[in-house]
Motif scaffolding. Structure first.
Motif, PDB file in Angstrom:
ATOM      1  N   MET A   1       9.440   5.439   4.394  1.00 40.09           N
ATOM      2  CA  MET A   1       8.376   5.877   4.580  1.00 40.09           C
ATOM      3  C   MET A   1       7.737   5.457   5.943  1.00 40.09           C
ATOM      4  SD  MET A   1       7.751   7.667   1.794  1.00 40.09           S
ATOM      5  CE  MET A   1       6.042   8.353   1.850  1.00 40.09           C
ATOM      6  N   ASN A   2       7.339   6.359   6.727  1.00 40.96           N
ATOM      7  CA  ASN A   2       6.781   5.979   7.859  1.00 40.96           C
ATOM      8  C   ASN A   2       5.253   5.641   7.803  1.00 40.96           C
ATOM      9  OD1 ASN A   2       8.987   6.681   9.518  1.00 40.96           O
ATOM     10  ND2 ASN A   2       8.402   8.889   9.527  1.00 40.96           N
ATOM     11  N   THR A   3       5.060   4.310   8.015  1.00 38.16           N
ATOM     12  CA  THR A   3       3.528   3.759   7.872  1.00 38.16           C
ATOM     13  C   THR A   3       3.252   3.068   9.200  1.00 38.16           C
ATOM     14  OG1 THR A   3       4.529   1.638   7.171  1.00 38.16           O
ATOM     15  CG2 THR A   3       4.031   3.399   5.467  1.00 38.16           C
ATOM     16  N   ARG A   4       2.165   2.768   9.264  1.00 43.75           N
ATOM     17  CA  ARG A   4       1.513   1.953  10.488  1.00 43.75           C
ATOM     18  C   ARG A   4       2.139   0.629  10.561  1.00 43.75           C
ATOM     19  NH1 ARG A   4      -5.059   3.018  10.531  1.00 43.75           N
ATOM     20  NH2 ARG A   4      -4.485   1.794  12.715  1.00 43.75           N
ATOM     21  N   ARG A   5       2.327  -0.162  11.649  1.00 39.60           N
ATOM     22  CA  ARG A   5       2.988  -1.389  11.811  1.00 39.60           C
ATOM     23  C   ARG A   5       2.107  -2.413  11.205  1.00 39.60           C
ATOM     24  NH1 ARG A   5       3.967   0.173  17.240  1.00 39.60           N
ATOM     25  NH2 ARG A   5       2.478  -1.551  17.861  1.00 39.60           N
ATOM     26  N   ARG A   6       2.631  -3.483  10.466  1.00 39.69           N
ATOM     27  CA  ARG A   6       1.905  -4.355   9.767  1.00 39.69           C
ATOM     28  C   ARG A   6       0.986  -5.099  10.815  1.00 39.69           C
ATOM     29  NH1 ARG A   6       2.769  -7.213   4.931  1.00 39.69           N
ATOM     30  NH2 ARG A   6       1.708  -9.434   5.274  1.00 39.69           N
ATOM     31  N   GLU A   7       1.332  -5.539  11.946  1.00 41.67           N
ATOM     32  CA  GLU A   7       0.441  -6.094  12.842  1.00 41.67           C
ATOM     33  C   GLU A   7      -0.580  -5.318  13.220  1.00 41.67           C
ATOM     34  OE1 GLU A   7       4.210  -4.834  15.053  1.00 41.67           O
ATOM     35  OE2 GLU A   7       3.703  -5.486  12.921  1.00 41.67           O
ATOM     36  N   GLU A   8      -0.654  -3.905  13.337  1.00 39.23           N
ATOM     37  CA  GLU A   8      -1.944  -3.469  13.710  1.00 39.23           C
ATOM     38  C   GLU A   8      -3.059  -3.237  12.943  1.00 39.23           C
ATOM     39  OE1 GLU A   8       0.616   0.182  15.998  1.00 39.23           O
ATOM     40  OE2 GLU A   8      -0.090   0.707  14.119  1.00 39.23           O
ATOM     41  N   VAL A   9      -2.789  -3.637  11.517  1.00 39.15           N
ATOM     42  CA  VAL A   9      -3.814  -3.262  10.443  1.00 39.15           C
ATOM     43  C   VAL A   9      -4.094  -4.454   9.559  1.00 39.15           C
ATOM     44  CG1 VAL A   9      -3.063  -0.924  10.322  1.00 39.15           C
ATOM     45  CG2 VAL A   9      -2.019  -2.565   8.833  1.00 39.15           C
ATOM     46  N   GLU A  10      -5.232  -4.447   8.868  1.00 44.81           N
ATOM     47  CA  GLU A  10      -5.880  -5.607   8.166  1.00 44.81           C
ATOM     48  C   GLU A  10      -5.149  -5.663   6.843  1.00 44.81           C
ATOM     49  OE1 GLU A  10     -10.021  -7.409   6.323  1.00 44.81           O
ATOM     50  OE2 GLU A  10      -9.968  -5.832   8.252  1.00 44.81           O
ATOM     51  N   PHE A  11      -4.909  -4.390   6.493  1.00 46.27           N
ATOM     52  CA  PHE A  11      -4.320  -4.158   5.084  1.00 46.27           C
ATOM     53  C   PHE A  11      -3.040  -3.587   4.903  1.00 46.27           C
ATOM     54  CE2 PHE A  11      -9.235  -4.376   4.688  1.00 46.27           C
ATOM     55  CZ  PHE A  11      -9.407  -5.518   3.794  1.00 46.27           C
ATOM     56  N   ASP A  12      -2.330  -3.974   3.918  1.00 49.81           N
ATOM     57  CA  ASP A  12      -1.147  -3.188   3.593  1.00 49.81           C
ATOM     58  C   ASP A  12      -1.152  -1.935   2.743  1.00 49.81           C
ATOM     59  OD1 ASP A  12       0.905  -4.750   5.019  1.00 49.81           O
ATOM     60  OD2 ASP A  12       0.319  -6.416   3.442  1.00 49.81           O
ATOM     61  N   CYS A  13      -2.353  -2.261   1.867  1.00 46.63           N
ATOM     62  CA  CYS A  13      -2.766  -1.115   0.706  1.00 46.63           C
ATOM     63  C   CYS A  13      -4.019  -1.203   0.550  1.00 46.63           C
ATOM     64  CB  CYS A  13      -1.809  -0.983  -0.410  1.00 46.63           C
ATOM     65  SG  CYS A  13      -2.098  -0.057  -1.548  1.00 46.63           S
ATOM     66  N   ILE A  14      -4.810  -0.120   0.577  1.00 46.49           N
ATOM     67  CA  ILE A  14      -6.016  -0.286  -0.082  1.00 46.49           C
ATOM     68  C   ILE A  14      -6.127   1.013  -1.237  1.00 46.49           C
ATOM     69  CG2 ILE A  14      -8.640   0.647   0.543  1.00 46.49           C
ATOM     70  CD1 ILE A  14      -7.965  -0.063   3.203  1.00 46.49           C
ATOM     71  N   SER A  15      -6.731   0.399  -2.523  1.00 47.83           N
ATOM     72  CA  SER A  15      -7.063   1.341  -3.566  1.00 47.83           C
ATOM     73  C   SER A  15      -8.266   1.831  -3.630  1.00 47.83           C
ATOM     74  CB  SER A  15      -6.429   0.591  -4.565  1.00 47.83           C
ATOM     75  OG  SER A  15      -5.070   0.493  -4.816  1.00 47.83           O
ATOM     76  N   MET A  16      -8.610   2.763  -4.237  1.00 43.52           N
ATOM     77  CA  MET A  16      -9.906   3.339  -4.631  1.00 43.52           C
ATOM     78  C   MET A  16      -9.833   3.592  -6.236  1.00 43.52           C
ATOM     79  SD  MET A  16     -12.560   6.068  -3.088  1.00 43.52           S
ATOM     80  CE  MET A  16     -11.329   7.543  -3.476  1.00 43.52           C
ATOM     81  N   GLY A  17     -10.826   2.860  -6.861  1.00 43.61           N
ATOM     82  CA  GLY A  17     -11.139   3.041  -8.605  1.00 43.61           C
ATOM     83  C   GLY A  17     -11.922   2.341  -9.283  1.00 43.61           C
ATOM     84  N   GLU A  18     -11.963   2.589 -10.508  1.00 43.17           N
ATOM     85  CA  GLU A  18     -12.753   1.794 -11.244  1.00 43.17           C
ATOM     86  C   GLU A  18     -12.307   0.474 -11.513  1.00 43.17           C
ATOM     87  OE1 GLU A  18     -16.120   2.115 -14.664  1.00 43.17           O
ATOM     88  OE2 GLU A  18     -14.696   3.598 -14.807  1.00 43.17           O
TER      89      GLU A  18
END
Length: 364
Positions: free
Chosen positions: A1-18
């Motif tokens: 999968m083409n994702t943003r580079r790890r060093e560019e971002v604060e998180f690897d994954c953000i989830s939204m839910g209860e």
């Protein structure tokens, strides 16, 4: 999968839910117990926690809690799970929970011919009142940044406003080049309160064009997107045929060409304690099947699908190998169902061992 580079971002994954407080009677039943064990859990949260605790990725949860003793307990459990809680939207406590409350989930894990049973107490929760405008997606996806965003049909079904917020979140994620995964996770007890299957299909069909990785079982794809799996009796799911799932998935990806991957677990429920367990993944035109595990012994089935999702996401995002991704997902789901609670207690080396064909012989 083409994702943003790890060093560019604060998180690897953000989830939204209860995130709910799960109250577990252990080996007994809710109706007769005199004590409960307390855990945290929730479909979308479980994925973020699994990615952190098992796979070592940086994760965060977008949710809402009431600031009282129950909410603070949930916050402490989230801390223990290692998931960032800076995007928790706190509500003041009015003294009795009239305006907003925290959700409870009483869960029996079942045994033999006695099925697992959940009794949710989650109406009027703080998270169900989240709406468009409550989350600054430009700051979260643009300034803080993440490689992946995960949410699902449980959160979308909490209320009319969470359905709208889910659509907004997925759309904003795509604007910032964030890979989006979505677990359909159909719950009739939730959707019935806001319009039933018709509403479920309306909402999920609006979300689907923004999704890269769609996850669900046979009931999910039928109820949420309107795709039937040939030969499946939803009242008594047995004898699942992989070829029927592949035929259904081909129809799904024809309808939604934006899907890069579609995954489904295959669970044949022999008893509450014995399941046949497997999974398949369609990835950019090809199918990949996980090792089939007939007669898998189940200790607590709740959260098995969420652990499959986190293993799958890890495999796609970090390994870049669809064949390994579905194997990691199925192995992680199988391991998660050997321990109590919604959330995984497995570690990456255990997943790797199972994927490699390791046995259950004692480790010393």
């Amino acid at each position: 999968m083409n994702t943003r580079r790890r060093e560019e971002v604060e998180f690897d994954c953000i989830s939204m839910g209860e995130v709910m407080l799960r109250l577990d009677p252990g080996d007994g039943r809710v109706r007769t117990t005199r004590q409960f064990r307390a855990w945290e859990g929730g479909g979308e949260y479980n994925v973020a926690r699994g990615l952190k605790r098992c796979f070592g990725l940086r994760t965060s949860i977008v949710t809402s809690l009431v600031r009282n003793e129950v909410g603070l307990l949930l916050e402490d459990l989230i801390y223990q799970g290692g998931v960032d809680s800076s995007e928790v939207k706190w509500r003041d406590f009015d003294g009795i929970g009239r305006e907003a409350r925290n959700g409870l989930n009483f869960t029996e894990r079942g045994f033999g011919m006695r099925a697992a049973k959940g009794c949710s107490d989650r109406a009027n929760t703080a998270v169900s009142q989240l709406k468009v405008g409550d989350v600054d997606w430009d700051a979260l996806f643009g300034e803080r940044g993440t490689r992946w965003f995960h949410t699902g049909g449980i959160f979308a079904a909490l209320s009319e406003s969470t359905a709208e917020l889910t659509i907004e979140a997925c759309r904003k994620a795509k604007e910032y080049g964030v890979c989006v995964s979505y677990d359909l996770n159909y719950r009739p007890s939730l959707w019935d309160a806001i319009g039933g299957k018709q509403k479920a299909q309306e909402v999920n069909q609006a979300i689907a064009p923004y999704v890269d990785v769609m996850i669900g079982n046979e009931e999910d794809f039928t109820a949420c997107l309107g795709f039937e799996v040939e030969g499946v009796d939803h009242a008594n799911v047995t004898g699942l045929d992989e070829s029927h799932f592949k035929s259904m998935i081909e129809k799904v990806v024809a309808a939604y060409p934006n899907f890069k991957a579609v995954a489904t677990t295959m669970r044949d429920v022999v008893t509450a304690s014995i399941n046949d367990w497997g999974a398949i993944l369609w990835y950019e035109g090809s199918f990949y099947s996980a090792t089939h595990r007939p007669g898998l012994e189940i200790f607590d089935r709740v959260g098995g699908g969420d652990s499959f999702a986190s293993g799958l996401i890890y495999g796609l995002m970090e390994l870049g190998d669809p064949a390994l991704a579905v194997e990691y997902g199925a192995a992680h789901g199988a391991l998660a169902m050997t321990t109590a609670g919604d959330t995984t207690m497995a570690r990456l080396d255990e997943v790797k061992k199972l994927v490699a064909g390791g046995s259950a012989r004692v480790d010393r």
